[in-house]
Motif scaffolding. Structure first.
Motif, mmCIF file in Angstrom:
data_model
loop_
_atom_site.group_PDB
_atom_site.id
_atom_site.type_symbol
_atom_site.label_atom_id
_atom_site.label_comp_id
_atom_site.label_asym_id
_atom_site.label_seq_id
_atom_site.Cartn_x
_atom_site.Cartn_y
_atom_site.Cartn_z
ATOM 1 N N ASN A 2 9.234 -1.188 10.535
ATOM 2 C CA ASN A 2 9.056 -2.227 10.147
ATOM 3 C C ASN A 2 10.727 -2.162 9.708
ATOM 4 O O ASN A 2 10.941 -1.651 8.628
ATOM 5 N N HIS A 4 12.867 -5.527 7.724
ATOM 6 C CA HIS A 4 12.385 -6.848 6.105
ATOM 7 C C HIS A 4 13.264 -7.615 6.182
ATOM 8 O O HIS A 4 14.882 -7.679 6.676
ATOM 9 N N GLU A 87 7.759 -9.588 6.451
ATOM 10 C CA GLU A 87 7.827 -7.964 6.980
ATOM 11 C C GLU A 87 8.107 -8.193 8.518
ATOM 12 O O GLU A 87 7.017 -8.892 8.736
ATOM 13 N N ILE A 99 5.092 -10.633 9.104
ATOM 14 C CA ILE A 99 4.517 -10.742 7.932
ATOM 15 C C ILE A 99 4.653 -11.766 7.059
ATOM 16 O O ILE A 99 5.462 -10.931 6.487
ATOM 17 N N ASP A 100 3.920 -12.884 6.397
ATOM 18 C CA ASP A 100 4.390 -13.332 5.279
ATOM 19 C C ASP A 100 4.324 -13.245 4.027
ATOM 20 O O ASP A 100 2.788 -11.944 4.138
ATOM 21 N N GLU A 101 4.394 -13.075 2.521
ATOM 22 C CA GLU A 101 3.883 -12.696 1.851
ATOM 23 C C GLU A 101 2.451 -12.537 1.311
ATOM 24 O O GLU A 101 1.503 -11.679 0.826
ATOM 25 N N ASP A 102 2.187 -13.720 2.151
ATOM 26 C CA ASP A 102 0.579 -13.979 1.594
ATOM 27 C C ASP A 102 -0.565 -13.158 2.851
ATOM 28 O O ASP A 102 -2.034 -13.615 3.151
ATOM 29 N N GLY A 103 0.337 -12.256 3.563
ATOM 30 C CA GLY A 103 -0.196 -11.768 4.549
ATOM 31 C C GLY A 103 -0.877 -12.357 5.803
ATOM 32 O O GLY A 103 -1.593 -11.774 7.362
ATOM 33 N N THR A 104 0.372 -13.505 5.887
ATOM 34 C CA THR A 104 0.036 -14.048 7.564
ATOM 35 C C THR A 104 0.419 -14.054 8.285
ATOM 36 O O THR A 104 1.863 -13.446 8.056
ATOM 37 N N GLY A 105 0.513 -13.915 9.433
ATOM 38 C CA GLY A 105 1.230 -14.011 10.725
ATOM 39 C C GLY A 105 1.724 -14.198 11.807
ATOM 40 O O GLY A 105 0.777 -15.833 11.594
#
Length: 116
Positions: A2, A4, A87, A99-105
């Protein structure tokens, strides 16, 4: 592995209802995006929903506008602001699946990102 990224330029999706395709779903394949080569405008045969799919995951029927999707695929784009941390585990044709910090892709143009 991955990667960043930090967002260096905002990105707001233009499409509110993105295309989703299941593996082996039949599609019509139209024109390549002029701004982002390698992305093909497609229409899902069963639903009529249109969107862009990377050419790498399309199995085309020779001499036809017909094809199938080789894997489950989402055309969702992330709505990101400058400074957001992301990420990514995949890059295709100038875009990264992040994927953002809220877990949304979703997809973000690589030109809007700075690798950390």
């Amino acid at each position: 592995m991955n990667k960043h990224f930090t967002v260096k330029k905002v990105h707001h999706p233009e499409i509110s209802k993105p295309l989703f395709a299941n593996k082996n779903e039949e599609i019509w394949v139209f024109d390549e995006d002029k701004a982002y080569p390698g992305w093909m405008l497609c229409k899902i045969k069963s639903s009529g929903v249109e969107g862009y799919i990377p050419e790498q995951i399309i199995a085309r029927v020779p001499d036809s506008k017909s094809g199938t999707v080789l894997e489950d695929y989402s055309a969702r784009e992330l709505d990101v602001e400058e400074g957001d941390k992301l990420e990514s585990n995949r890059e295709l044709n100038g875009w990264a699946w992040c994927i953002d910090e809220d877990g949304t892709g979703g997809w973000v143009p690589l030109k809007n990102l700075k690798e950390e």
